[in-house]
Structure formats: C-alpha cells, structure tokens
Design a protein around this motif. Structure first.
Motif, PDB file in Angstrom:
ATOM      1  N   GLY A 158       0.716 -27.332 -41.477  1.00 34.45           N
ATOM      2  CA  GLY A 158       0.321 -26.880 -40.157  1.00 34.45           C
ATOM      3  C   GLY A 158      -1.184 -26.763 -40.004  1.00 34.45           C
ATOM      4  O   GLY A 158      -1.916 -26.577 -40.976  1.00 34.45           O
ATOM      5  N   LEU A 159      -1.640 -26.880 -38.776  1.00 33.73           N
ATOM      6  CA  LEU A 159      -3.055 -26.719 -38.447  1.00 33.73           C
ATOM      7  C   LEU A 159      -3.144 -25.919 -37.155  1.00 33.73           C
ATOM      8  O   LEU A 159      -2.398 -26.179 -36.201  1.00 33.73           O
ATOM      9  CB  LEU A 159      -3.725 -28.084 -38.261  1.00 33.73           C
ATOM     10  N   GLY A 160      -4.045 -24.932 -37.120  1.00 30.11           N
ATOM     11  CA  GLY A 160      -4.126 -24.109 -35.922  1.00 30.11           C
ATOM     12  C   GLY A 160      -5.355 -23.231 -35.896  1.00 30.11           C
ATOM     13  O   GLY A 160      -6.335 -23.453 -36.621  1.00 30.11           O
ATOM     14  N   PHE A 161      -5.279 -22.208 -35.039  1.00 31.77           N
ATOM     15  CA  PHE A 161      -6.389 -21.281 -34.842  1.00 31.77           C
ATOM     16  C   PHE A 161      -5.887 -19.852 -35.010  1.00 31.77           C
ATOM     17  O   PHE A 161      -4.730 -19.545 -34.715  1.00 31.77           O
ATOM     18  CB  PHE A 161      -6.991 -21.436 -33.438  1.00 31.77           C
ATOM     19  N   THR A 162      -6.779 -18.985 -35.468  1.00 29.39           N
ATOM     20  CA  THR A 162      -6.467 -17.568 -35.568  1.00 29.39           C
ATOM     21  C   THR A 162      -7.562 -16.768 -34.876  1.00 29.39           C
ATOM     22  O   THR A 162      -8.730 -17.154 -34.890  1.00 29.39           O
ATOM     23  CB  THR A 162      -6.380 -17.098 -37.035  1.00 29.39           C
ATOM     24  N   TYR A 163      -7.156 -15.651 -34.283  1.00 31.22           N
ATOM     25  CA  TYR A 163      -8.121 -14.689 -33.768  1.00 31.22           C
ATOM     26  C   TYR A 163      -7.947 -13.401 -34.553  1.00 31.22           C
ATOM     27  O   TYR A 163      -6.847 -12.842 -34.605  1.00 31.22           O
ATOM     28  CB  TYR A 163      -7.928 -14.425 -32.276  1.00 31.22           C
ATOM     29  N   ASN A 164      -9.028 -12.943 -35.195  1.00 31.57           N
ATOM     30  CA  ASN A 164      -8.982 -11.794 -36.086  1.00 31.57           C
ATOM     31  C   ASN A 164      -9.692 -10.588 -35.480  1.00 31.57           C
ATOM     32  O   ASN A 164     -10.719 -10.724 -34.814  1.00 31.57           O
ATOM     33  CB  ASN A 164      -9.663 -12.124 -37.420  1.00 31.57           C
ATOM     34  N   GLU A 165      -9.135  -9.417 -35.762  1.00 25.64           N
ATOM     35  CA  GLU A 165      -9.777  -8.149 -35.434  1.00 25.64           C
ATOM     36  C   GLU A 165      -9.634  -7.233 -36.643  1.00 25.64           C
ATOM     37  O   GLU A 165      -8.547  -7.110 -37.206  1.00 25.64           O
ATOM     38  CB  GLU A 165      -9.128  -7.491 -34.222  1.00 25.64           C
ATOM     39  N   GLY A 166     -10.736  -6.588 -37.038  1.00 22.54           N
ATOM     40  CA  GLY A 166     -10.699  -5.699 -38.188  1.00 22.54           C
ATOM     41  C   GLY A 166     -11.922  -5.906 -39.045  1.00 22.54           C
ATOM     42  O   GLY A 166     -13.063  -5.807 -38.574  1.00 22.54           O
ATOM     43  N   ASN A 167     -11.702  -6.213 -40.341  1.00 23.17           N
ATOM     44  CA  ASN A 167     -12.824  -6.480 -41.228  1.00 23.17           C
ATOM     45  C   ASN A 167     -13.584  -7.738 -40.811  1.00 23.17           C
ATOM     46  O   ASN A 167     -14.774  -7.865 -41.066  1.00 23.17           O
ATOM     47  CB  ASN A 167     -12.335  -6.618 -42.679  1.00 23.17           C
ATOM     48  N   VAL A 168     -12.862  -8.661 -40.164  1.00 16.87           N
ATOM     49  CA  VAL A 168     -13.483  -9.836 -39.554  1.00 16.87           C
ATOM     50  C   VAL A 168     -13.015  -9.895 -38.107  1.00 16.87           C
ATOM     51  O   VAL A 168     -11.820  -9.798 -37.833  1.00 16.87           O
ATOM     52  CB  VAL A 168     -13.096 -11.133 -40.280  1.00 16.87           C
TER      53      VAL A 168
ATOM     54  N   PHE B  15       6.668 -28.802 -34.411  1.00 15.42           N
ATOM     55  CA  PHE B  15       6.985 -27.443 -34.007  1.00 15.42           C
ATOM     56  C   PHE B  15       5.702 -26.724 -33.603  1.00 15.42           C
ATOM     57  O   PHE B  15       4.630 -26.971 -34.178  1.00 15.42           O
ATOM     58  CB  PHE B  15       7.650 -26.671 -35.153  1.00 15.42           C
ATOM     59  N   PHE B  16       5.827 -25.818 -32.646  1.00 15.00           N
ATOM     60  CA  PHE B  16       4.691 -24.993 -32.219  1.00 15.00           C
ATOM     61  C   PHE B  16       5.036 -23.530 -32.484  1.00 15.00           C
ATOM     62  O   PHE B  16       6.112 -23.059 -32.111  1.00 15.00           O
ATOM     63  CB  PHE B  16       4.407 -25.192 -30.730  1.00 15.00           C
ATOM     64  N   GLU B  17       4.114 -22.811 -33.140  1.00 16.19           N
ATOM     65  CA  GLU B  17       4.380 -21.419 -33.503  1.00 16.19           C
ATOM     66  C   GLU B  17       3.255 -20.508 -33.037  1.00 16.19           C
ATOM     67  O   GLU B  17       2.074 -20.819 -33.192  1.00 16.19           O
ATOM     68  CB  GLU B  17       4.546 -21.276 -35.016  1.00 16.19           C
ATOM     69  N   THR B  18       3.643 -19.369 -32.484  1.00 20.62           N
ATOM     70  CA  THR B  18       2.721 -18.285 -32.158  1.00 20.62           C
ATOM     71  C   THR B  18       3.112 -17.084 -33.019  1.00 20.62           C
ATOM     72  O   THR B  18       4.302 -16.726 -33.080  1.00 20.62           O
ATOM     73  CB  THR B  18       2.799 -17.891 -30.678  1.00 20.62           C
ATOM     74  N   SER B  19       2.138 -16.482 -33.700  1.00 20.64           N
ATOM     75  CA  SER B  19       2.475 -15.381 -34.594  1.00 20.64           C
ATOM     76  C   SER B  19       1.451 -14.258 -34.501  1.00 20.64           C
ATOM     77  O   SER B  19       0.310 -14.449 -34.056  1.00 20.64           O
ATOM     78  CB  SER B  19       2.579 -15.871 -36.045  1.00 20.64           C
ATOM     79  N   PHE B  20       1.890 -13.085 -34.948  1.00 19.29           N
ATOM     80  CA  PHE B  20       1.066 -11.881 -34.937  1.00 19.29           C
ATOM     81  C   PHE B  20       1.220 -11.191 -36.286  1.00 19.29           C
ATOM     82  O   PHE B  20       2.352 -10.929 -36.725  1.00 19.29           O
ATOM     83  CB  PHE B  20       1.518 -10.956 -33.804  1.00 19.29           C
ATOM     84  N   ASP B  21       0.101 -10.928 -36.965  1.00 20.01           N
ATOM     85  CA  ASP B  21       0.124 -10.275 -38.271  1.00 20.01           C
ATOM     86  C   ASP B  21      -0.687  -8.981 -38.217  1.00 20.01           C
ATOM     87  O   ASP B  21      -1.787  -8.944 -37.635  1.00 20.01           O
ATOM     88  CB  ASP B  21      -0.455 -11.186 -39.350  1.00 20.01           C
ATOM     89  N   TYR B  22      -0.133  -7.947 -38.858  1.00 20.65           N
ATOM     90  CA  TYR B  22      -0.785  -6.644 -38.900  1.00 20.65           C
ATOM     91  C   TYR B  22      -0.819  -6.169 -40.346  1.00 20.65           C
ATOM     92  O   TYR B  22       0.205  -6.202 -41.045  1.00 20.65           O
ATOM     93  CB  TYR B  22      -0.015  -5.646 -38.044  1.00 20.65           C
ATOM     94  N   GLU B  23      -1.997  -5.747 -40.813  1.00 19.42           N
ATOM     95  CA  GLU B  23      -2.139  -5.208 -42.167  1.00 19.42           C
ATOM     96  C   GLU B  23      -2.865  -3.871 -42.106  1.00 19.42           C
ATOM     97  O   GLU B  23      -3.880  -3.729 -41.412  1.00 19.42           O
ATOM     98  CB  GLU B  23      -2.927  -6.162 -43.064  1.00 19.42           C
ATOM     99  N   TYR B  24      -2.328  -2.895 -42.827  1.00 24.54           N
ATOM    100  CA  TYR B  24      -2.952  -1.576 -42.891  1.00 24.54           C
ATOM    101  C   TYR B  24      -3.011  -1.136 -44.347  1.00 24.54           C
ATOM    102  O   TYR B  24      -1.999  -1.187 -45.068  1.00 24.54           O
ATOM    103  CB  TYR B  24      -2.163  -0.555 -42.075  1.00 24.54           C
TER     104      TYR B  24
ATOM    105  N   GLU C  67      -2.194 -15.886 -34.217  1.00 24.77           N
ATOM    106  CA  GLU C  67      -2.320 -17.287 -34.623  1.00 24.77           C
ATOM    107  C   GLU C  67      -1.498 -18.201 -33.730  1.00 24.77           C
ATOM    108  O   GLU C  67      -0.423 -17.823 -33.259  1.00 24.77           O
ATOM    109  CB  GLU C  67      -1.855 -17.470 -36.076  1.00 24.77           C
ATOM    110  N   VAL C  68      -2.004 -19.407 -33.519  1.00 26.40           N
ATOM    111  CA  VAL C  68      -1.235 -20.487 -32.905  1.00 26.40           C
ATOM    112  C   VAL C  68      -1.322 -21.690 -33.846  1.00 26.40           C
ATOM    113  O   VAL C  68      -2.402 -22.016 -34.335  1.00 26.40           O
ATOM    114  CB  VAL C  68      -1.746 -20.852 -31.494  1.00 26.40           C
ATOM    115  N   THR C  69      -0.190 -22.320 -34.096  1.00 26.11           N
ATOM    116  CA  THR C  69      -0.130 -23.382 -35.104  1.00 26.11           C
ATOM    117  C   THR C  69       0.762 -24.518 -34.646  1.00 26.11           C
ATOM    118  O   THR C  69       1.851 -24.291 -34.104  1.00 26.11           O
ATOM    119  CB  THR C  69       0.442 -22.833 -36.435  1.00 26.11           C
ATOM    120  N   LEU C  70       0.327 -25.734 -34.888  1.00 31.09           N
ATOM    121  CA  LEU C  70       1.160 -26.916 -34.710  1.00 31.09           C
ATOM    122  C   LEU C  70       1.609 -27.361 -36.089  1.00 31.09           C
ATOM    123  O   LEU C  70       0.774 -27.601 -36.977  1.00 31.09           O
ATOM    124  CB  LEU C  70       0.394 -28.034 -34.011  1.00 31.09           C
ATOM    125  N   LYS C  71       2.930 -27.467 -36.288  1.00 29.34           N
ATOM    126  CA  LYS C  71       3.483 -27.795 -37.597  1.00 29.34           C
ATOM    127  C   LYS C  71       4.197 -29.137 -37.580  1.00 29.34           C
ATOM    128  O   LYS C  71       4.797 -29.514 -36.563  1.00 29.34           O
ATOM    129  CB  LYS C  71       4.483 -26.735 -38.041  1.00 29.34           C
TER     130      LYS C  71
END
Length: 241
Positions: free
Chosen positions: A28-38, A208-217, A234-238
C-alpha cells in the motif's frame, strides 16, 4: 543501521518463503496526518504477506513513514511484525507475535515486543464478521533515544488485553477495530493503549481503498520533552493478490 537491518530481515524472511498453499500479499501507498509528538503530514508505505489454514496462520507486515520540510527530516518511523496463530478457526487459539518499532520522534531508537498468549472467539460468521478477545504476556525491550536522566527501565513485562471486531457491510466494505491495553505487571500506573480503527472499500478484484485512525497513549515517558498522546489519520490505496 544494524537495527534497521534487523527489521528488514524480519520482514524479508517471510517474503522469501516458498509461496505454496493459501498465501496472500498486499502493498500500500498513502498519506498520514499526525498529531502529538509529530504534527504534520507524511508519506507512508505498507506491506503484508500472510498464510491462512485451519492449523496455522502466519502474517508478516511493515509500515514506513517519512516526511521532510525545507530539506529537514521531520518524521521517520518504521514498524515491522510477525504473528503465528495456531488453530485460528477454533473457539480458543494460542498465538505468538513479535514487533519492532523505530521512531526517535516518539523516543524509541529501537523497541522490541514479544507476545505469547491466547485468543477467544466470541462470535464468528465466516465471510461476514468475527468478534474476539485476546490476552497475552508481553516482554518489552526499549532502546530510548534519550539515555541520560531517563527514569524508565529498558526491559518491562506487561500484560496485554485486546478486543477485536471485524465486520463486513455488503460485498465491498469491511470495518475493523481493535484496542490493546498493556499495563506494566509491576506498576499498573505504567500502561500503554494502542487503538486502530479502519474502513476498507473494495474497488476491484485487486485494488482497495482504506481510511484508518490510530491512537496511542503512554502514561510514562522518558522525559517531559515528549507527549503522551499520538493520533494518526491515514488514507491508503492497496494492491492485494
């Protein structure tokens, strides 16, 4: 460099296996938008290979993130993992998993996690849904980016609890969610939460097209220079085969 080679070897060892039986792969190849340490937008590349049968299932995967702004690197993260599931279609299923994380922007030069535990399948309808919960013992070894004045131990034993939901909506849409809760067995105030939610849409037989959300604490940090919370969208084309 040696640490990076360990991660690459972990993944490529699976890719070099003679692909007989029920082997499948994806990239897969895609883009991520980060909030937090980055806090920025990254390019990402992912890959996975897996084999499933009634006795043993196996998968190996990786994810690489990278961004640069004004010729200055602002994020670089590499995650790789392998997992073996035994009797995966049974009510109870033991498993073994290993994961490596490298991201100095989160404070990890190198983090290795080894998990051994079991999964209980709550409800399943083949091809439509699968609900389960797992429990495991975890051994974490962390080589922190900041070594001086770091109060955290490099080796920690944790417990891991993970509920998981996988649900299909019609022939093309799949919803997946899981959350890991991992407290330190010697200090329950020290815990990690990792949550992943994804919606995948089938565009064609292989795309396939995927939209995902990751949370780490992380409740404990090596220094106050880092943040406890990291959020990634994240949005990814797989491509799958």
């Amino acid at each position: 460099m040696k640490k990076l080679l360990v991660v690459i070897a972990l993944i490529t060892s699976a890719l070099c296996v003679n692909a007989q039986g029920k082997w499948n792969g994806e990239i897969g190849l895609g883009f991520t938008y980060n909030e937090g340490n980055v806090t920025n937008m990254n390019l990402k590349n992912t890959g996975k290979i897996e084999r499933n049968d009634s006795l043993i299932s196996f998968d190996a995967n990786y994810k690489f993130l990278y961004s640069k702004e004004d010729s200055v690197e602002t994020n670089r993260g590499l995650t790789g993992g392998i997992k073996f599931d035994f009797l995966q279609y049974g009510k109870w299923s033991p498993f073994f998993a290993a994961e490596v994380v490298c991201n100095k922007y989160k404070g990890y030069d190198f983090k290795t996690s080894i998990l051994l535990g079991g999964k209980y399948r709550i409800y399943t309808n083949p091809g439509k849904c699968d609900y389960s919960i797992s429990a495991a013992g975890v051994c974490d070894y962390v080589d922190y980016t900041i070594e001086e004045d770091n109060p955290l131990p490099t080796n920690v034993w944790r417990m891991s609890i993970r509920p998981k939901i996988k649900q299909k909506f019609g022939p093309a849409v799949t919803f997946t969610h899981y959350t890991f809760y991992q407290p330190n067995l010697e200090d329950f105030d020290d815990y990690i939460v990792n949550s992943h939610t994804a919606l995948e849409t089938k565009l064609s037989e292989h795309f396939f097209f995927e939209t995902s959300f990751d949370y780490e604490y992380r409740s404990y940090l090596p220094t106050e220079d880092y943040k406890k919370r990291d959020v990634t969208t994240e949005v990814t084309l797989k491509i799958k085969w």
